[in-house]
Design a protein around this motif. Sequence first.
Motif, mmCIF file in Angstrom:
data_model
loop_
_atom_site.group_PDB
_atom_site.id
_atom_site.type_symbol
_atom_site.label_atom_id
_atom_site.label_comp_id
_atom_site.label_asym_id
_atom_site.label_seq_id
_atom_site.Cartn_x
_atom_site.Cartn_y
_atom_site.Cartn_z
ATOM 1 N N GLN A 96 -60.949 -24.853 -81.382
ATOM 2 C CA GLN A 96 -60.727 -25.267 -79.606
ATOM 3 C C GLN A 96 -62.782 -25.098 -79.715
ATOM 4 N N TRP A 138 -49.007 -30.921 -79.778
ATOM 5 C CA TRP A 138 -48.532 -30.025 -78.428
ATOM 6 C C TRP A 138 -47.334 -30.328 -78.226
ATOM 7 N N LEU A 152 -52.998 -22.360 -73.756
ATOM 8 C CA LEU A 152 -54.437 -22.334 -72.390
ATOM 9 C C LEU A 152 -54.896 -20.953 -72.657
ATOM 10 N N SER A 156 -58.479 -18.993 -74.429
ATOM 11 C CA SER A 156 -60.184 -19.265 -73.975
ATOM 12 C C SER A 156 -59.622 -18.086 -72.829
#
Lengths: 382, 504
Positions: A96, A138, A152, A156
Motif C-alpha cells: 500500500q 481482493w 484494512l 494501517s
Amino acid sequence: MRWTVLSSDLLLFFPAALYFVWVYCRRNVGGDKEGRSAPWLLAMILLYPCLILIDHGHFQYNCISLGLTLGAIAAVLSRNELVASALFSLAINHKQMSLYFAPAFFSHLLGKCLGRQNPIFEVMKLGLVVIGTFALVWQPYLYSLEAVMEVLSRLSPFERGKYEDYVANFWCSTSIFIKWKRLFPIQSMKFLSLIATVSAFLPSFIRQVKAPSDRGFLYALLNSSFSFYLFSYQVHEKSILLPLLPASLLALEEPLLFGWLMYYALLSMYPLLCRDHLILQYISVLALFGFIFYSPDGRSGMRANSFSIRKRALMTLPLLCSFILHVIYLSLRPPKKYPFLFEAMIMLLCFSQFVILTLHTNTKQLMLPDCSTRTERGKKDL
Amino acid sequence: MEEAAWFWGVATCVKLLLVPTYHSTDFEVHRHWLALTSSLPLARWYSDASSPWTLDYPPLFAYFELLLSLPASLLDPTIVDLVAGQNYAASSALLFQRVSVAAADLVLLLGAHRLARRLPPFRRRLAFAFLLWSPALLIVDHIHFQYNGFLLGILLLSLSFLAEGRDLAGGIAFAVLICSKHLFLVGAPVYFVYLLRHYCRGGFGKALGRFLAMGSAVGAVFATAFGPFLYHGQMLQVLHRLFPFGRGLCHAYWAPNFWVFYIVLDKILAFVLAKLGFVIQAPKASFTGGLVGDSSPFAVLPQVTPAITFLLVILAMSPCLIKAFLKPQSKHIIRWVAYAYTCGFMFGWHVHEKASLHFTIPLAIVAMESLDDARHYFLLSIVSCYSLFPLLFEPQEYPVKILLLAVHSILMWLGFCQFRISRTSHQRKTSDSRGSCEKNQIIGCAGTCYLLGLFGVELWGQLLHPYFFGDKLPFLPLMLVSIYCAMGMMYSWAWQLRQIIRFC
C-alpha cells in the motif's frame, strides 16, 4: 529465500526498467539532448544501491511493487493507459506504500482524459479497469464487510504512533524542537499530517491536471512521493525507496539531483544497515554506484567545473558533515542522556537536503513549458 | 591511467562484495605464512614444520608476506601468531587477507596499463575489461583465495617492457617473477632464447657486454632472493620445499590437459582388452598419488615420469623457440610466452587447472590484434573459466560464478562485434572480398556446438547426474568437465601452434 527475491527482481523489475528506458528514449521524453546514454540510464535505474541493499541485504520484496509501478509509468508514457491503471492497481495491492504515487497518476491521467473528446467516458474506462483489478485481487475477502475491514485495519496500524525509529521526516526532525506527541492527540495528528501532505503535493497535482506532460508526470511522481515521505503519518526509513524511483528515472535530466539524493537517501538508511551488519556491502555498493555514475566516457558525467565556488562550497559542506557522521556513528558511543543522538543528527542532515531537493523539483515542475500537450494534440489531428 | 583506474575501482568494489564467500585451505596457508615470516628468523622459514602448510614459494614471495604481516600485526596480532593463529578465521583475518589481495592487484593494474596504453581507445577499454575483470581471476584470487593477480601483474609488466623493446627491464621483471613463484619457470626457455638473440646483438664485444649485463642483473635478483639462504647453508632444504617430488601426474581434480586423454585412453584400452580376453593387471598406484617404486598407475600404456613430461614440454615449445631464435621480434613476444605457458599446461607434471590463468591473461592483449585472435580468445577464456568451476563447490557461490562467466561472455561478445564492425568497414575500403562472410563471425559452427555442449555438461553435472545416479559415482561429473574442457584446451594449443608456425 534469497532466490525468491532475486527471481522476482529479475522477472519483474528488470523487464519494467528495460521497457521504461526503451519508451523514454524512443519518445524522446526529455527533449533533444546531446550525449544521451540509454545504457547509463538503465544502469542507474537497475543499480541504485538502496534497492539492492534493502531488498537483498535487509531482505524485503520492494522490487515487485516498484517493478509494477515502473511498468505502469512506462505504460503511461507509451500511451497504454488501461495497462498502466491495471499495473498500478496491482502495485498498490502488493504494497500500500505505492499509494505515494497515486496523486501523480490520478492527476496526470485525469488531465489527459479531460483533454480528450469524451472525458467522462475515458474516466469511466480507467475507473472500471481499476475496480476490476482490485476486485480480482481482493476476491477471497469480498464475502463480508468484516473481512474487508479486518484487512484494512491490519494494513494501517495507526496505533503504532507517529514514527518508528528515526526517519528524515518533517515530524521526526522537528520533534526535536516541537514535541508533537505532547501537543496533539493521535486523531488530530492524523488530520494534521493529512493536511500537510495534501498541501505539499497540491501544486504539482493541479499543474498535471491542467497541463499533463510526460516530463511533468515524472516530476509529479517525484513530488507526490516526496510529500508523502516528508509529511505522512507512520513513515518508515525504507520508504525513501519510493521517491528514489522517479528520481532514477529522471537521472538523465538531473544527474546532480539524482546523485545527491541517492547519497543522502543511503545516509538516512545507514543506521539500519549498521544494525544488519551490512557496512562493507554499503561501502562497496556506494562506491560501485559512484564509479558507474562517473563512467569514463564522460558523456553522462557532470561538469563540475561549471559550478561557481560558492555553490561548490555549499555542496561540500554537508558532504563533509556526512563523512564525519559516518565515522562517529561507528566508533563513538552516544551519551546516556540522548541515546539516539547520532541517529537524530544523521536524520537532520538528510532532512535538510531532502527539503532543498523537494523545493527544487517542485519549482522545476511548475516551470515546465506547456508546449508538449499542444504538439500532441496537433499530431492527433493529423 | 584514469580509465584503467576506473576499471580497477569497479573491480575492487565487486571484490569487496565477494569478501564473505567461500575460501579454500589456501586462505589458512597464506595466513600461516604471514605468521611464519613475521615470527621466525629467516633461517627457519624453510625448515619449520609447525603446520602442514609449509612454505613452498620462493623467497621473494616470502618477503612479500613479511611485508604484509606488518599491517596485519597492527590490525590483529592473533593473525600473525604462529601457534594461536592456526586456523584463525575471525572477520579481522578474513577482511585483512581479502583486502590485501585486492590491494596487490594494483600491480595487475600497472601491468595492464603499460600493456594496453598504446592501443586505440575502444580496444584499450576492452583490454582493461578483460584483464581487470577476468572472471577466472576473480574466482581463483578473490573467492578461492590466492595471490595470482599480483604475480600476473609482474608478468604483464615484464611483457610490456619486452614489447616496448626494453629488454633489460623485461628480463629483470621476469627474474623477480620466477623468484616469487617458480611455476613461471616454464616460460624461461622462450625468455632466454629471445633475450639472447634480441638483446645480445651487435658485434662480439657488444653482445658479450650485454650478455654479461643481463646475466649480472638477473643474478643480482636471484642473489637478493636466495642469498640469505645460501649464507645459512639452507639451499638444499629450500629446493626440497620448492620442488616436492612425490606428487602424482594429476591433481585430485584432473586439470584439462593432454594427460586426461592419456588416462582415459588407458582405461578404455584396459576395459576393451580385458573384454577381449587379455589379462590386464589392475594398477596398484593411483594417478594422484606419488610415484610408488616401479609400479605404474597405467594398466596398458607406458608409464609417464616427470622427465618424460619435461621432454614433451620442451618438444612442444620447440617450434616457438626456433622461431624466436631465427627472427626475434618484439611484437610477437607475448604470443610466444603465452604459447610456452600453454605447452607447460598441456604436458606438464602435476598441473593445477589454475595454471590456465598464466596464458589466458596475456592472450587477452593478443586478442586485440586481429579478429582471429579475438575468436580464439572468446573460446579459450570461456573454457578456462568453466574448468575452474569445480573449485567452487558450495551452492551459495553457484549464482556468482555463473553470473561472472555470463557477464564476461556478454562483454566479449559485444566488444568483439563492435571490433568486427570496425574491421570489416576498414577491409571494405582496402579490398573487396566476398568470401569473407564466414570469416567475420565471432564464433563458427563448431565453436557454437562446443559451447552448447558446455551447457550440456553443466546440466548433466547439476541436474541429470543426481537424478540418475544420486550419490553414486561422484567423480563422474568432474571427469566429464575435465575431458570436455581438455578438448577445448587442446584446440587452443594446436591453434596457437599453427599461428606461430604460419605467421610469426
